[in-house]
Motif scaffolding. Structure first.
Motif, PDB file in Angstrom:
ATOM      1  N   ILE A   5      -5.673  19.770 -34.158  1.00 43.57           N
ATOM      2  CA  ILE A   5      -4.322  19.494 -34.599  1.00 43.57           C
ATOM      3  C   ILE A   5      -3.590  18.708 -33.540  1.00 43.57           C
ATOM      4  O   ILE A   5      -3.642  18.997 -32.363  1.00 43.57           O
ATOM      5  CB  ILE A   5      -3.555  20.811 -34.872  1.00 43.57           C
ATOM      6  CG1 ILE A   5      -4.332  21.621 -35.900  1.00 43.57           C
ATOM      7  CG2 ILE A   5      -2.159  20.530 -35.355  1.00 43.57           C
ATOM      8  CD1 ILE A   5      -4.620  20.891 -37.176  1.00 43.57           C
ATOM      9  N   THR A   6      -2.864  17.696 -33.965  1.00 45.20           N
ATOM     10  CA  THR A   6      -2.103  16.889 -33.036  1.00 45.20           C
ATOM     11  C   THR A   6      -1.097  17.737 -32.273  1.00 45.20           C
ATOM     12  O   THR A   6      -0.342  18.507 -32.849  1.00 45.20           O
ATOM     13  CB  THR A   6      -1.331  15.799 -33.807  1.00 45.20           C
ATOM     14  OG1 THR A   6      -2.277  15.032 -34.538  1.00 45.20           O
ATOM     15  CG2 THR A   6      -0.560  14.919 -32.866  1.00 45.20           C
ATOM     16  N   ALA A   7      -1.066  17.586 -30.975  1.00 40.60           N
ATOM     17  CA  ALA A   7      -0.190  18.392 -30.126  1.00 40.60           C
ATOM     18  C   ALA A   7       1.168  17.718 -30.002  1.00 40.60           C
ATOM     19  O   ALA A   7       1.510  17.133 -28.988  1.00 40.60           O
ATOM     20  CB  ALA A   7      -0.818  18.586 -28.760  1.00 40.60           C
ATOM     21  N   THR A   8       1.975  17.798 -31.068  1.00 38.50           N
ATOM     22  CA  THR A   8       3.264  17.117 -31.070  1.00 38.50           C
ATOM     23  C   THR A   8       4.202  17.654 -29.999  1.00 38.50           C
ATOM     24  O   THR A   8       5.099  16.942 -29.529  1.00 38.50           O
ATOM     25  CB  THR A   8       3.932  17.278 -32.443  1.00 38.50           C
ATOM     26  OG1 THR A   8       3.990  18.667 -32.774  1.00 38.50           O
ATOM     27  CG2 THR A   8       3.147  16.551 -33.523  1.00 38.50           C
ATOM     28  N   ALA A   9       3.982  18.893 -29.606  1.00 39.08           N
ATOM     29  CA  ALA A   9       4.855  19.457 -28.579  1.00 39.08           C
ATOM     30  C   ALA A   9       4.652  18.809 -27.229  1.00 39.08           C
ATOM     31  O   ALA A   9       5.460  18.987 -26.313  1.00 39.08           O
ATOM     32  CB  ALA A   9       4.606  20.962 -28.469  1.00 39.08           C
ATOM     33  N   LEU A  10       3.577  18.025 -27.098  1.00 38.30           N
ATOM     34  CA  LEU A  10       3.282  17.416 -25.810  1.00 38.30           C
ATOM     35  C   LEU A  10       4.004  16.090 -25.592  1.00 38.30           C
ATOM     36  O   LEU A  10       3.891  15.490 -24.536  1.00 38.30           O
ATOM     37  CB  LEU A  10       1.774  17.160 -25.681  1.00 38.30           C
ATOM     38  CG  LEU A  10       0.896  18.404 -25.595  1.00 38.30           C
ATOM     39  CD1 LEU A  10      -0.559  17.995 -25.627  1.00 38.30           C
ATOM     40  CD2 LEU A  10       1.182  19.166 -24.323  1.00 38.30           C
ATOM     41  N   PHE A  77      -8.765  14.631 -27.632  1.00 35.62           N
ATOM     42  CA  PHE A  77      -8.420  14.442 -29.034  1.00 35.62           C
ATOM     43  C   PHE A  77      -7.101  15.127 -29.415  1.00 35.62           C
ATOM     44  O   PHE A  77      -6.273  14.551 -30.114  1.00 35.62           O
ATOM     45  CB  PHE A  77      -9.557  14.962 -29.916  1.00 35.62           C
ATOM     46  CG  PHE A  77      -9.225  15.001 -31.381  1.00 35.62           C
ATOM     47  CD1 PHE A  77      -9.050  13.830 -32.087  1.00 35.62           C
ATOM     48  CD2 PHE A  77      -9.096  16.208 -32.043  1.00 35.62           C
ATOM     49  CE1 PHE A  77      -8.743  13.855 -33.449  1.00 35.62           C
ATOM     50  CE2 PHE A  77      -8.797  16.252 -33.390  1.00 35.62           C
ATOM     51  CZ  PHE A  77      -8.624  15.073 -34.099  1.00 35.62           C
ATOM     52  N   GLY A  78      -6.928  16.355 -28.964  1.00 28.32           N
ATOM     53  CA  GLY A  78      -5.737  17.102 -29.332  1.00 28.32           C
ATOM     54  C   GLY A  78      -4.446  16.512 -28.818  1.00 28.32           C
ATOM     55  O   GLY A  78      -3.363  16.843 -29.318  1.00 28.32           O
ATOM     56  N   ALA A  82      -0.158  12.277 -30.429  1.00 30.53           N
ATOM     57  CA  ALA A  82       1.195  12.345 -29.885  1.00 30.53           C
ATOM     58  C   ALA A  82       1.381  11.407 -28.697  1.00 30.53           C
ATOM     59  O   ALA A  82       2.429  10.775 -28.538  1.00 30.53           O
ATOM     60  CB  ALA A  82       1.522  13.785 -29.463  1.00 30.53           C
ATOM     61  N   LYS A  83       0.344  11.301 -27.870  1.00 32.86           N
ATOM     62  CA  LYS A  83       0.440  10.447 -26.688  1.00 32.86           C
ATOM     63  C   LYS A  83       0.571   8.980 -27.085  1.00 32.86           C
ATOM     64  O   LYS A  83       1.363   8.233 -26.492  1.00 32.86           O
ATOM     65  CB  LYS A  83      -0.796  10.653 -25.808  1.00 32.86           C
ATOM     66  CG  LYS A  83      -0.728   9.919 -24.472  1.00 32.86           C
ATOM     67  CD  LYS A  83      -1.876  10.330 -23.565  1.00 32.86           C
ATOM     68  CE  LYS A  83      -1.762   9.655 -22.199  1.00 32.86           C
ATOM     69  NZ  LYS A  83      -2.839  10.094 -21.282  1.00 32.86           N
ATOM     70  N   PHE A  84      -0.181   8.561 -28.090  1.00 40.42           N
ATOM     71  CA  PHE A  84      -0.090   7.168 -28.537  1.00 40.42           C
ATOM     72  C   PHE A  84       1.275   6.884 -29.158  1.00 40.42           C
ATOM     73  O   PHE A  84       1.898   5.849 -28.886  1.00 40.42           O
ATOM     74  CB  PHE A  84      -1.195   6.852 -29.541  1.00 40.42           C
ATOM     75  CG  PHE A  84      -1.150   5.433 -30.044  1.00 40.42           C
ATOM     76  CD1 PHE A  84      -1.572   4.385 -29.238  1.00 40.42           C
ATOM     77  CD2 PHE A  84      -0.662   5.142 -31.305  1.00 40.42           C
ATOM     78  CE1 PHE A  84      -1.523   3.066 -29.692  1.00 40.42           C
ATOM     79  CE2 PHE A  84      -0.606   3.837 -31.775  1.00 40.42           C
ATOM     80  CZ  PHE A  84      -1.036   2.797 -30.955  1.00 40.42           C
ATOM     81  N   LYS A  85       1.758   7.787 -29.997  1.00 36.39           N
ATOM     82  CA  LYS A  85       3.076   7.577 -30.617  1.00 36.39           C
ATOM     83  C   LYS A  85       4.170   7.507 -29.557  1.00 36.39           C
ATOM     84  O   LYS A  85       5.108   6.705 -29.666  1.00 36.39           O
ATOM     85  CB  LYS A  85       3.379   8.705 -31.606  1.00 36.39           C
ATOM     86  CG  LYS A  85       2.615   8.617 -32.912  1.00 36.39           C
ATOM     87  CD  LYS A  85       3.018   9.744 -33.847  1.00 36.39           C
ATOM     88  CE  LYS A  85       2.333   9.613 -35.197  1.00 36.39           C
ATOM     89  NZ  LYS A  85       2.687  10.736 -36.107  1.00 36.39           N
ATOM     90  N   GLU A 101      -8.546   8.590 -35.141  1.00 34.77           N
ATOM     91  CA  GLU A 101      -9.108   9.382 -36.221  1.00 34.77           C
ATOM     92  C   GLU A 101      -8.737   8.690 -37.534  1.00 34.77           C
ATOM     93  O   GLU A 101      -7.698   8.039 -37.632  1.00 34.77           O
ATOM     94  CB  GLU A 101      -8.543  10.806 -36.164  1.00 34.77           C
ATOM     95  CG  GLU A 101      -9.440  11.867 -36.759  1.00 34.77           C
ATOM     96  CD  GLU A 101      -9.187  12.124 -38.231  1.00 34.77           C
ATOM     97  OE1 GLU A 101      -9.983  12.835 -38.852  1.00 34.77           O
ATOM     98  OE2 GLU A 101      -8.197  11.605 -38.762  1.00 34.77           O
ATOM     99  N   VAL A 102      -9.595   8.810 -38.546  1.00 37.94           N
ATOM    100  CA  VAL A 102      -9.389   8.049 -39.776  1.00 37.94           C
ATOM    101  C   VAL A 102      -8.036   8.327 -40.434  1.00 37.94           C
ATOM    102  O   VAL A 102      -7.463   7.445 -41.062  1.00 37.94           O
ATOM    103  CB  VAL A 102     -10.536   8.309 -40.777  1.00 37.94           C
ATOM    104  CG1 VAL A 102     -11.807   7.622 -40.324  1.00 37.94           C
ATOM    105  CG2 VAL A 102     -10.775   9.802 -40.985  1.00 37.94           C
ATOM    106  N   ALA A 103      -7.514   9.539 -40.283  1.00 34.57           N
ATOM    107  CA  ALA A 103      -6.248   9.884 -40.929  1.00 34.57           C
ATOM    108  C   ALA A 103      -5.038   9.324 -40.190  1.00 34.57           C
ATOM    109  O   ALA A 103      -3.922   9.393 -40.708  1.00 34.57           O
ATOM    110  CB  ALA A 103      -6.112  11.405 -41.049  1.00 34.57           C
TER     111      ALA A 103
END
Length: 423
Positions: A5-10, A77-78, A82-85, A101-103
């Motif tokens: 799961i994407t770690a948006t909190a990071l 991966f996790g 978020a890091k790219f955004k 990732e494809v999604a």
């Protein structure tokens, strides 16, 4: 594709580290005398067993283009989404090329963070790509990535443990439950490791009951139909009956360690874990002990989700010419062949499957037919966001804090808020 799961909190915490690397370092990287120059920063999201190979392959681009330096960065991966955004949104520290990732492709493209690839060197021989792999690279009629690898889930099993227990390879989750009893009786070990921390692993159960997350053509939410609750029920029954063990966190490492060390006989996993599994004591000295079979079915069918990885160029890169060529190189038939030979990952180019070393690869022989029958996920900007509601409800259901039916209904409500034009 290792799933998480994407770690948006990071996002906030990663703001400073993101600025430390990326393509906007003042090096224009423009062609000089017809030759490429400058730096290409490549964010690779491969796991520990894969990253050494990917770094060597990426550095091979420098041999073809001596004027270009490849700045290889392995991003867990996790953290990667978020890091790219964070970097792309702040226009500081984003890589020139990202292994997505494809999604993620539709999401990043919708935000304006990816460069369209039509008419560039990046899209080399696009007709050679598998149609289902190419589908995940498109958004609103444009192509924003080149397919790198394609994958799906399978049942990894310990051949010796199943043989000693006198059981056949399970074809359904009911078979898994029956086999687990005999395995426990014979060896004291658990039958299956069930990923309770990652919603991607809910999908085989959902598909197995005949359900799906969405109907994108009709723009309907379907995860809260009866099949969604049945899928949770199957998972809960496996855990409650002791046929499976689960964790609410760090499931990737816990599952891989439990399987390769012989604590569990079976696990749902993908080709990204083959190399890691073969390093364990159960398989290191006898690689043939690793068995791979189709994901067990539910009451309706056997099916697993399509996954994989794509290569995309950051729209704000100051070295797009070299970035396009790098994507062309990393998605080329030659590099895909080398990736399969070293890591047993599946190519996205049709032509590579005709190469003898690829054709003879046992894992490819299994996973290619499985990929052909895999279920495509919704290639929409919100695709990655669909997982968080599942993760929350999966933990509640498996811990007994919510009923299977209630969990599915709650996911449907969350989707209703996320997808305003869906009913």
């Amino acid at each position: 594709m290792r799933r998480g799961i994407t770690a948006t909190a990071l996002v906030a915490a990663l703001a400073m580290t993101a600025a430390a690397c990326g393509g906007d370092d003042g090096d224009s990287g423009k062609k000089s005398g017809g030759k490429l120059s400058g730096t290409v920063t490549f964010w690779d999201t491969s796991n520990d067993a894969e990253k050494g190979t990917y770094e060597k392959l990426a550095k091979g681009f420098e041999d073809l283009h001596p004027g270009v330096k490849v700045n290889y960065v392995n991003v867990p991966f996790g953290e990667a989404n978020a890091k790219f955004k964070n970097a792309a949104g702040g226009n500081s520290g984003a890589p020139d090329v990202m292994r997505t990732e494809v999604a993620w492709v539709a999401d990043f493209a919708n935000l304006g963070y990816l460069a369209p690839l039509e008419g560039t060197a990046a899209l080399d021989k696009p007709d050679d790509f598998l149609p289902q792999a190419a589908a995940s690279t498109k958004f609103k009629g444009k192509t924003y990535a080149a397919p790198q690898t394609i994958d799906t889930l399978a049942l990894f099993y310990n051949k010796k443990m199943l043989k000693e227990a006198g059981v056949e390879v399970p074809k359904t989750f009911e078979d898994v439950k029956s086999a687990a009893k005999k395995i426990k009786s014979k060896s004291g070990k658990t039958g299956l490791y069930l990923r309770g921390d990652d919603p991607y692993f809910y999908l085989p159960y959902l598909y197995g009951e005949g359900g799906d997350l969405l109907d994108t053509k009709k723009k309907e939410i379907t995860v809260d139909d009866a099949e969604g609750g049945k899928a949770f029920g199957v998972m809960k029954d496996l855990v409650d009956s002791k046929a499976a063990v689960t964790d609410a966190s760090d499931g990737y490492n816990n599952q891989l360690n439990a399987f390769k060390n012989g604590d569990v006989a079976m696990a749902l996993d993908g080709p990204w874990s083959i190399e890691g599994a073969l390093q364990g004591k159960q398989f290191k000295d006898d690689k043939t002990n690793l068995g791979v079979a189709p994901v067990p079915g539910g009451s309706a069918r056997q099916a697993s989700p399509q996954g994989g990885w794509n290569l995309a160029a950051y729209a704000g890169s100051k070295n797009l010419d070299a970035s396009y060529e790098f994507i062309k190189y990393m998605s080329s038939a030659k590099v895909q062949q080398q990736t399969t030979e070293k890591l047993s990952l599946l190519p996205t180019r049709t032509s590579v499957y005709e190469v003898k070393s690829v054709k003879d690869n046992q894992m490819v022989q299994f996973f290619k037919p499985a990929v052909d029958k895999s279920v495509q996920r919704p290639w929409i900007p919100e695709a990655n966001s669909l997982f968080e509601p599942i993760r929350l409800e999966m933990q509640k259901v498996l811990s007994g804090k919510a009923s299977p039916e209630g969990g599915a209904k709650s996911i449907g409500k969350a989707y209703g808020k996320l997808l305003k034009d869906y009913k």
